[in-house]
Scaffold this motif. Structure first.
Motif, PDB file in Angstrom:
ATOM      1  N   LEU A 184     -18.931   3.238  27.342  1.00 37.46           N
ATOM      2  CA  LEU A 184     -18.578   4.328  26.442  1.00 37.46           C
ATOM      3  C   LEU A 184     -18.772   5.662  27.140  1.00 37.46           C
ATOM      4  O   LEU A 184     -19.756   5.859  27.856  1.00 37.46           O
ATOM      5  N   GLY A 185     -17.835   6.571  26.895  1.00 37.94           N
ATOM      6  CA  GLY A 185     -17.932   7.912  27.436  1.00 37.94           C
ATOM      7  C   GLY A 185     -18.526   8.866  26.413  1.00 37.94           C
ATOM      8  O   GLY A 185     -18.764   8.512  25.252  1.00 37.94           O
ATOM      9  N   THR A 186     -18.747  10.088  26.844  1.00 40.55           N
ATOM     10  CA  THR A 186     -19.334  11.103  25.974  1.00 40.55           C
ATOM     11  C   THR A 186     -18.489  11.330  24.734  1.00 40.55           C
ATOM     12  O   THR A 186     -19.013  11.433  23.622  1.00 40.55           O
ATOM     13  N   PHE A 187     -17.170  11.385  24.890  1.00 35.36           N
ATOM     14  CA  PHE A 187     -16.306  11.611  23.726  1.00 35.36           C
ATOM     15  C   PHE A 187     -16.347  10.424  22.770  1.00 35.36           C
ATOM     16  O   PHE A 187     -16.256  10.590  21.560  1.00 35.36           O
ATOM     17  N   ASP A 188     -16.503   9.209  23.311  1.00 32.11           N
ATOM     18  CA  ASP A 188     -16.665   8.030  22.444  1.00 32.11           C
ATOM     19  C   ASP A 188     -17.936   8.167  21.609  1.00 32.11           C
ATOM     20  O   ASP A 188     -17.957   7.839  20.422  1.00 32.11           O
ATOM     21  N   LEU A 189     -18.998   8.652  22.232  1.00 30.07           N
ATOM     22  CA  LEU A 189     -20.257   8.838  21.526  1.00 30.07           C
ATOM     23  C   LEU A 189     -20.112   9.891  20.430  1.00 30.07           C
ATOM     24  O   LEU A 189     -20.565   9.687  19.294  1.00 30.07           O
ATOM     25  N   LEU A 190     -19.471  11.016  20.771  1.00 28.46           N
ATOM     26  CA  LEU A 190     -19.286  12.069  19.770  1.00 28.46           C
ATOM     27  C   LEU A 190     -18.469  11.570  18.584  1.00 28.46           C
ATOM     28  O   LEU A 190     -18.802  11.832  17.423  1.00 28.46           O
ATOM     29  N   GLU A 191     -17.414  10.826  18.873  1.00 29.97           N
ATOM     30  CA  GLU A 191     -16.592  10.263  17.805  1.00 29.97           C
ATOM     31  C   GLU A 191     -17.414   9.316  16.934  1.00 29.97           C
ATOM     32  O   GLU A 191     -17.344   9.353  15.707  1.00 29.97           O
ATOM     33  N   GLY A 192     -18.220   8.476  17.564  1.00 27.28           N
ATOM     34  CA  GLY A 192     -19.088   7.563  16.822  1.00 27.28           C
ATOM     35  C   GLY A 192     -20.104   8.304  15.971  1.00 27.28           C
ATOM     36  O   GLY A 192     -20.358   7.928  14.821  1.00 27.28           O
ATOM     37  N   PHE A 193     -20.679   9.374  16.508  1.00 26.44           N
ATOM     38  CA  PHE A 193     -21.638  10.168  15.745  1.00 26.44           C
ATOM     39  C   PHE A 193     -20.986  10.738  14.489  1.00 26.44           C
ATOM     40  O   PHE A 193     -21.572  10.721  13.408  1.00 26.44           O
ATOM     41  N   LYS A 194     -19.754  11.225  14.637  1.00 20.08           N
ATOM     42  CA  LYS A 194     -19.086  11.803  13.465  1.00 20.08           C
ATOM     43  C   LYS A 194     -18.701  10.712  12.463  1.00 20.08           C
ATOM     44  O   LYS A 194     -18.933  10.855  11.265  1.00 20.08           O
ATOM     45  N   ARG A 195     -18.121   9.645  12.930  1.00 26.30           N
ATOM     46  CA  ARG A 195     -17.673   8.585  12.021  1.00 26.30           C
ATOM     47  C   ARG A 195     -18.833   7.942  11.264  1.00 26.30           C
ATOM     48  O   ARG A 195     -18.657   7.447  10.168  1.00 26.30           O
ATOM     49  N   ARG A 196     -20.007   7.988  11.834  1.00 27.91           N
ATOM     50  CA  ARG A 196     -21.188   7.418  11.163  1.00 27.91           C
ATOM     51  C   ARG A 196     -21.975   8.471  10.387  1.00 27.91           C
ATOM     52  O   ARG A 196     -23.047   8.202   9.881  1.00 27.91           O
ATOM     53  N   GLY A 197     -21.423   9.691  10.314  1.00 33.67           N
ATOM     54  CA  GLY A 197     -22.030  10.741   9.504  1.00 33.67           C
ATOM     55  C   GLY A 197     -23.247  11.408  10.104  1.00 33.67           C
ATOM     56  O   GLY A 197     -23.966  12.113   9.403  1.00 33.67           O
ATOM     57  N   ILE A 205     -23.171  13.646  12.670  1.00 37.41           N
ATOM     58  CA  ILE A 205     -22.785  15.054  12.831  1.00 37.41           C
ATOM     59  C   ILE A 205     -21.587  15.294  11.924  1.00 37.41           C
ATOM     60  O   ILE A 205     -20.729  14.421  11.786  1.00 37.41           O
ATOM     61  N   PRO A 206     -21.514  16.461  11.296  1.00 37.36           N
ATOM     62  CA  PRO A 206     -20.402  16.713  10.382  1.00 37.36           C
ATOM     63  C   PRO A 206     -19.089  17.035  11.092  1.00 37.36           C
ATOM     64  O   PRO A 206     -18.023  16.657  10.625  1.00 37.36           O
ATOM     65  N   LEU A 207     -19.171  17.741  12.226  1.00 32.78           N
ATOM     66  CA  LEU A 207     -17.985  18.156  12.969  1.00 32.78           C
ATOM     67  C   LEU A 207     -18.236  18.044  14.467  1.00 32.78           C
ATOM     68  O   LEU A 207     -19.356  18.292  14.939  1.00 32.78           O
ATOM     69  N   ILE A 208     -17.183  17.742  15.197  1.00 27.25           N
ATOM     70  CA  ILE A 208     -17.281  17.631  16.652  1.00 27.25           C
ATOM     71  C   ILE A 208     -16.966  18.963  17.331  1.00 27.25           C
ATOM     72  O   ILE A 208     -17.566  19.295  18.342  1.00 27.25           O
ATOM     73  N   ARG A 209     -16.069  19.724  16.762  1.00 27.58           N
ATOM     74  CA  ARG A 209     -15.641  20.963  17.420  1.00 27.58           C
ATOM     75  C   ARG A 209     -16.811  21.893  17.763  1.00 27.58           C
ATOM     76  O   ARG A 209     -16.891  22.398  18.883  1.00 27.58           O
ATOM     77  N   PRO A 210     -17.761  22.133  16.845  1.00 27.73           N
ATOM     78  CA  PRO A 210     -18.897  22.996  17.225  1.00 27.73           C
ATOM     79  C   PRO A 210     -19.722  22.409  18.380  1.00 27.73           C
ATOM     80  O   PRO A 210     -20.263  23.157  19.198  1.00 27.73           O
TER      81      PRO A 210
END
Length: 166
Positions: free
Chosen positions: A116-129, A131-136
């Motif tokens: 998994l890459g960093t963006f995969d992790l960020l996406e997972g964090f958002k989809r699991r609630g 983090i609320p948003l990835i852009r910030p």
């Protein structure tokens, strides 16, 4: 449910720069890092401080592992630290967390089941609630010296239904 994982220094640094390292332990335990990658992180005072803080607060439990032997021959352009990460992932049947394309290719060729890459992790964090948003997070990463092509950032933002960066 958590999964064992090996984190590469570049991914750990990116998560620190984005202020989201604290969430890693919710999904990945035990968390391993090669001794070479750990030295890379400890040489950077802000990264070292963030890592110490996350460990002291029990947000992550990082186990540093020394590579004893190799199971195969790797691409000569792969760093010893990247090889160490792959070998640890193989030995521990762990997910490999990396931003390095060559390390990902070599890991998959060696038999690592999940990379998994960093963006995969960020996406997972958002989809699991988590983090609320990835852009910030991406904006904070950019301010702290973590640079990605706008096209890659926008692809991620579209996948999670966030407004792209103009």
């Amino acid at each position: 449910m958590t999964y064992p994982a090996v984190i590469d220094s570049s991914t750990l640094i990116a998560l620190v720069r984005g202020g989201v390292l604290v969430h890693l332990g919710q999904f990945f335990q035990p968390l391993f890092m090669g001794s070479g990658a750990e030295k890379e992180c400890r040489r950077r005072p802000p990264i070292d401080a963030a890592l110490n803080q996350a460990q002291a607060a029990n947000q992550i439990q990082l186990t540093v592992v020394n590579l004893i032997s190799r199971s195969r021959v790797y691409n000569p352009n792969l760093s010893p630290e990247d090889i160490e990460g792959i070998e640890i992932a193989l030995a521990r049947s762990a997910v490999l967390l990396t931003q390095d394309d060559l390390q990902e290719i070599e890991a998959l060729n060696a038999g690592v089941q999940v990379v998994l890459g960093t963006f995969d992790l960020l996406e997972g964090f958002k989809r699991r609630g988590v983090i609320p948003l990835i852009r910030p997070v991406l904006e904070q990463m950019e301010r702290n010296g973590e640079h990605y092509p706008r096209s890659e950032k926008n692809r991620l933002l579209r996948r999670v239904n966030e407004r792209p960066i103009p």
